[in-house]
Scaffold this motif. Structure first.
Motif, PDB file in Angstrom:
ATOM      1  N   ASN A   1       0.843  -1.207   0.000  1.00 52.22           N
ATOM      2  CA  ASN A   1       0.000   0.000   0.000  1.00 52.22           C
ATOM      3  C   ASN A   1       0.877   1.256   0.000  1.00 52.22           C
ATOM      4  OD1 ASN A   1       0.848  -0.162   2.667  1.00 52.22           O
ATOM      5  ND2 ASN A   1      -1.050   0.692   3.493  1.00 52.22           N
ATOM      6  N   LEU A   2       2.082   1.090  -0.517  1.00 52.04           N
ATOM      7  CA  LEU A   2       3.017   2.200  -0.693  1.00 52.04           C
ATOM      8  C   LEU A   2       3.257   2.983   0.596  1.00 52.04           C
ATOM      9  CD1 LEU A   2       1.944   3.273  -4.249  1.00 52.04           C
ATOM     10  CD2 LEU A   2       4.174   2.385  -3.578  1.00 52.04           C
ATOM     11  N   LYS A   3       3.559   2.219   1.664  1.00 54.53           N
ATOM     12  CA  LYS A   3       3.948   2.887   2.904  1.00 54.53           C
ATOM     13  C   LYS A   3       5.220   3.690   2.671  1.00 54.53           C
ATOM     14  CE  LYS A   3       2.123  -0.651   5.966  1.00 54.53           C
ATOM     15  NZ  LYS A   3       1.630  -1.519   4.861  1.00 54.53           N
ATOM     16  N   ARG A   4       5.312   4.787   3.382  1.00 54.55           N
ATOM     17  CA  ARG A   4       6.574   5.501   3.424  1.00 54.55           C
ATOM     18  C   ARG A   4       7.511   4.690   4.306  1.00 54.55           C
ATOM     19  NH1 ARG A   4       2.918   7.225   0.448  1.00 54.55           N
ATOM     20  NH2 ARG A   4       2.449   9.432   0.286  1.00 54.55           N
ATOM     21  N   VAL A   5       8.715   4.435   3.824  1.00 55.41           N
ATOM     22  CA  VAL A   5       9.650   3.562   4.536  1.00 55.41           C
ATOM     23  C   VAL A   5      10.886   4.352   4.938  1.00 55.41           C
ATOM     24  CG1 VAL A   5      11.131   1.529   4.343  1.00 55.41           C
ATOM     25  CG2 VAL A   5       8.846   1.515   3.296  1.00 55.41           C
TER      26      VAL A   5
ATOM     27  N   ALA B   1       5.481  -2.236  -7.818  1.00 55.98           N
ATOM     28  CA  ALA B   1       6.521  -3.188  -8.230  1.00 55.98           C
ATOM     29  C   ALA B   1       7.906  -2.564  -8.067  1.00 55.98           C
ATOM     30  CB  ALA B   1       6.292  -3.618  -9.689  1.00 55.98           C
ATOM     31  N   ILE B   2       8.010  -1.280  -8.384  1.00 60.66           N
ATOM     32  CA  ILE B   2       9.295  -0.591  -8.223  1.00 60.66           C
ATOM     33  C   ILE B   2       9.659  -0.504  -6.745  1.00 60.66           C
ATOM     34  CG2 ILE B   2      10.441   1.654  -8.455  1.00 60.66           C
ATOM     35  CD1 ILE B   2       8.968   1.964 -11.150  1.00 60.66           C
ATOM     36  N   ALA B   3       8.668  -0.154  -5.914  1.00 62.64           N
ATOM     37  CA  ALA B   3       8.925  -0.056  -4.473  1.00 62.64           C
ATOM     38  C   ALA B   3       9.427  -1.392  -3.934  1.00 62.64           C
ATOM     39  CB  ALA B   3       7.663   0.381  -3.731  1.00 62.64           C
ATOM     40  N   ARG B   4       8.882  -2.497  -4.448  1.00 63.61           N
ATOM     41  CA  ARG B   4       9.363  -3.822  -4.027  1.00 63.61           C
ATOM     42  C   ARG B   4      10.786  -4.057  -4.505  1.00 63.61           C
ATOM     43  NH1 ARG B   4       4.282  -5.440  -6.180  1.00 63.61           N
ATOM     44  NH2 ARG B   4       2.829  -5.266  -4.438  1.00 63.61           N
ATOM     45  N   SER B   5      11.041  -3.648  -5.754  1.00 60.07           N
ATOM     46  CA  SER B   5      12.339  -3.980  -6.361  1.00 60.07           C
ATOM     47  C   SER B   5      13.490  -3.239  -5.691  1.00 60.07           C
ATOM     48  CB  SER B   5      12.315  -3.683  -7.858  1.00 60.07           C
ATOM     49  OG  SER B   5      12.458  -2.289  -8.086  1.00 60.07           O
ATOM     50  N   VAL B   6      13.225  -2.101  -5.089  1.00 63.38           N
ATOM     51  CA  VAL B   6      14.329  -1.353  -4.461  1.00 63.38           C
ATOM     52  C   VAL B   6      14.494  -1.717  -2.983  1.00 63.38           C
ATOM     53  CG1 VAL B   6      14.080   0.598  -6.035  1.00 63.38           C
ATOM     54  CG2 VAL B   6      12.910   0.630  -3.821  1.00 63.38           C
TER      55      VAL B   6
END
Lengths: 322, 478
Positions: free
Chosen positions: A252-256, B243-248
């Motif tokens: 869910n595109l959390k800020r990390v 998918a990009i967030a996962r890949s990085v």
């Protein structure tokens, strides 16, 4: 006055969720020992369900806390420092036992933690002016950017620095109006659980900070995957766990906020990181020196920028020269 | 619809732009073929005419481009900021000089009306370079500490809806802060990025500082996952963004994502209705609704719903759909057959789920990809057309009674990119704007952009900001 024969009263350490002090719903506890392996207490071993309950509490608290004035939040954070000052002895004892520090080193860490609350208390009504402002757009519009809290933030507290590190990751999250679900150091959770008692008596509304103890990976996994968590601070995760959680957080595109082991060190802070301090050895094992000046990056990591436009209209072509 | 005056055709001349029959990849200052020799065609979506054939980058080309950017980084990042600034000022000025040519090119390759490329895209492109040029030697004053350092090589992947503008949003801040870039434009709109490569040549930009790779999603994936890329910037769909967030994950790559939206445009009963109707039209029919920050959900106060809808339908009936090069055209072509199919399918879903469809009565050209301005009424929050980003000229209309209900409905979305508020009451604007979980809020206006104004989303609309002082952070090691 002290009676050598008197039997001490142990404290039942409990979680802090929604302003209350529940045991783990799982009924599990685990043994917490000091650095020499001596038993200190049984701490609740939180489950996935405890993590979810904490998220619900944090979400419920978000509207009120993020809507409070910055001045009000500043006073509440300062109140935490006031309450801690009065309970310093207890925290020095717990930190010394948890981290295997001498009394003087533990006292230095607790002092620094109290001062950290004061530092962030002062930031609540200033970060908006530092991180936001008016933008001079090329047209007849008023255009303002304002930082706003991201929402519910899962915070994996550092594993080694059980109190100064803990405070250093909680205070910046809530200073700006976020609410937090905190996973305490797995091996040294007692200062964190005691902090819950301080927060409960410091005018911090219930649910703004929720504190869970237990196995970090077990609690963190459902938080990283939770659809109602907006951000996650991975400070307390090792590299392998951090990667796994960052992948789950993408759903869910959390800020990390990545742990220091993978995060690039801001170049302007790199020099000060080597400065010696009472908790240096401890900070280094977390690869973050918690005694260093914290800067603003932990505040801005959990802020969104909102930009509002409105037409200004025009009073006439000529304007006024005076 | 009968009208007192008919419009005569007023086409902008194509002769201002000279499109070559084929283009290579722009790597290390040279145009070169793809390693495996692959090419693909780019067509004009308004006529399906083949405009040119461009090289199709593969993983080997990505590697070559990243190496070129890495090699260029050492000198580029060591240049005094004042020198980098002058390169960017040169680029801004050349874009202004060539703006008519680029506007026509963009309209041909993208399908959007010349009115928009001429008056919105190109002026904003030049302004963006001009704005960030000025930052290059002032980074010490940007609030990120003394002497903030660049990250290195930036891998940038951009969409087809504003090809050159998205390029500007990516490249200008990256170069100003001392990074070098490898940029992949979308496969349906490769041409303006290739013309930009020529502008870099004219500006004398050192080789390898900007590399342009035309290609498909596989090239984009190879770019963002390349181990020697330090920064990933992506604008596009939320699915690819995830998918990009996962890949990085587990790397130290810095990421900014500019993703989808389902913006709520809220009209209160005291709004100036005629202005609000213009704002609704701008909100969802600008660029055929192919805008991530489009106001694709109209939330209208129940007491003025009929009045607003009547005026809106009347206004939509006067929109002119057709030849994008015609200076009177309001609605151009949908960018691709694939996108048209997606819009069509979502509109069919809307009808199947029980929403009531109304489309503007306009004749669609026989060739090319077209979709008439459309709105849905009887929409509930559970409907697909109220939840999913359609990325087309389709508006979903919902109503509300109280400001609280409007805010609750507006925020009931996985997205949080944009929102609009229409009311004459100042305190209501401020109260509602405060409660909306969206990165950009337009009050009594919509779809306004400026290089000084940070842009970006909450929630699943992505993270990071582009534009303004905020936009520097994405390219600095801070």
């Amino acid at each position: 006055m002290s009676d050598q024969n008197r039997l001490g009263v142990f404290k039942t350490y409990k979680l802090y969720v929604g302003g209350k002090f529940p045991r783990s719903e799982s009924g599990r506890v685990y043994e917490v020992t000091d650095s020499k392996g001596q038993w200190l207490a049984n701490a609740p071993q939180s489950s996935r369900k405890d993590a979810r309950d904490a998220v619900v509490a944090a979400r419920k608290a978000f509207g009120g806390w993020s809507g409070a004035t910055a001045y009000n939040r500043g006073q509440v954070l300062y109140r935490v420092a006031e309450m801690l000052e009065g309970r310093k002895e207890q925290f020095v004892r717990e930190v010394a036992a948890s981290e295997g520090l001498s009394k003087s080193k533990a006292a230095a860490a607790v002092d620094a933690a109290i001062d950290r609350w004061v530092w962030y208390a002062g930031w609540t009504d200033k970060i908006g002016q530092i991180a936001g402002g008016a933008n001079p757009v090329a047209g007849p519009y008023l255009n303002l950017s304002t930082p706003e809290p991201t929402g519910v933030v899962a915070v994996l507290a550092p594993q080694k620095s059980s109190f100064l590190g803990l405070v250093s990751v909680i205070a910046p999250v809530i200073a700006t109006g976020n609410t937090a679900v905190v996973v305490a150091s797995a091996d040294a959770p007692l200062p964190a659980l005691s902090l819950g008692e301080v927060l409960a008596t410091s005018d911090v509304p219930g649910g703004v900070v929720n504190i869970l103890s237990g196995a970090t990976a077990e609690i963190a996994a459902p938080l990283a995957a939770h659809q109602d968590v907006n951000a996650i601070d991975l400070t307390g995760a090792d590299a392998a766990l951090a990667k796994e959680l960052e992948i789950a957080a993408a759903d869910n595109l959390k800020r990390v906020l990545r742990p220091p082991v993978t995060r690039r060190r801001p170049s302007n802070e790199a020099q000060s990181a080597t400065a010696s301090s009472p908790v240096d050895a401890d900070g280094a094992s977390d690869s973050e020196d918690w005694s260093a000046s914290p800067g603003t990056h932990r505040l801005t990591a959990f802020l969104e920028t909102k930009t509002v436009w409105h037409p200004t209209g025009a009073l006439g072509a000529a304007g006024s020269s005076y | 619809m009968a009208s007192a005056f008919e419009y005569a055709p007023a086409p902008e001349s194509r002769s201002v732009v000279d499109i070559a029959p084929s283009y290579g990849l722009f790597i290390d200052g040279e145009f070169t073929e793809a390693a495996d020799g692959k090419v693909f065609k780019t067509v004009s979506p308004s006529s399906e005419e083949v405009l040119s054939e461009v090289a199709q980058a593969g993983a080997a080309d990505v590697d070559r481009a990243v190496k070129a950017a890495r090699k260029a980084f050492e000198k580029w990042s060591a240049l005094p900021g004042s020198e980098r600034a002058k390169y960017l000022f040169r680029i801004a000025r050349i874009i202004q000089e060539r703006s008519r040519e680029l506007a026509v090119l963009e309209t041909l390759d993208n399908g959007k009306p010349i009115k928009e490329t001429r008056d919105a895209d190109l002026p904003l492109v030049a302004a963006h370079f001009f704005y960030y040029a000025g930052w290059a030697d002032k980074l010490d004053h940007a609030g990120y500490g003394a002497n903030p350092r660049p990250l290195g090589v930036a891998g940038q992947v951009i969409p087809w809806n504003f090809p050159l503008l998205m390029l500007a949003w990516k490249i200008a801040p990256a170069l100003a802060t001392g990074n070098t870039v490898v940029l992949k434009p979308a496969e349906t709109t490769p041409l303006s990025a290739l013309f930009f490569a020529d502008i870099c040549r004219q500006a004398g930009l050192p080789k390898g500082v900007v590399n342009i790779l035309t290609g498909y999603g596989d090239a984009g994936e190879a770019l963002v996952t390349h181990p020697d890329v330090n920064k990933v910037a992506f604008t596009g769909s939320t699915a690819v963004g995830k998918a990009i967030a996962r890949s990085v994950a587990g790397t130290d790559k810095k990421v900014t994502l500019e993703l989808g939206g389902k913006g709520a445009n809220i009209v209160f009963d005291d709004a100036p209705i005629d202005q609000a109707v213009e704002g609704i039209v701008t909100g969802i029919f600008f660029n055929q609704g192919q805008v991530c920050c489009a106001g694709s959900r109209l939330l209208v106060q129940e007491s003025v719903q009929d009045e607003v809808l009547d005026a809106l339908k009347r206004r939509l009936s006067t929109l002119r759909l057709g030849d994008p090069l015609d200076k009177n055209t309001d609605i151009g072509a949908i960018n691709s057959a694939e996108q048209l199919a997606r819009i069509t399918s979502l509109v069919e879903t809307g009808e199947a789920e029980g929403a009531e469809r109304w489309s503007a009565p306009c004749e669609l050209p026989s060739s090319g990809y077209w979709f008439a301005p459309t709105l849905f009424t009887n929409v509930t929050q559970a409907h697909t057309v109220a939840r999913d980003e359609i990325f087309g000229p389709v508006l979903s209309v919902l109503s509300f009674r109280t400001p609280d209900e409007a805010v609750a409905k507006a925020n009931n979305s996985q997205y949080g990119l944009s929102a609009g508020i229409w009311t004459e009451k100042g305190s209501r604007i401020l109260a509602v704007a405060d409660k909306l979980r969206a990165g950009v809020v337009w009050a009594n206006t919509f779809n306004k952009f400026d290089p000084t104004s940070p842009f970006g989303g909450y929630k699943e609309s992505g993270f990071g900001r582009e534009g303004g002082r905020h936009g520097l952070e994405a390219y600095l090691d801070v």
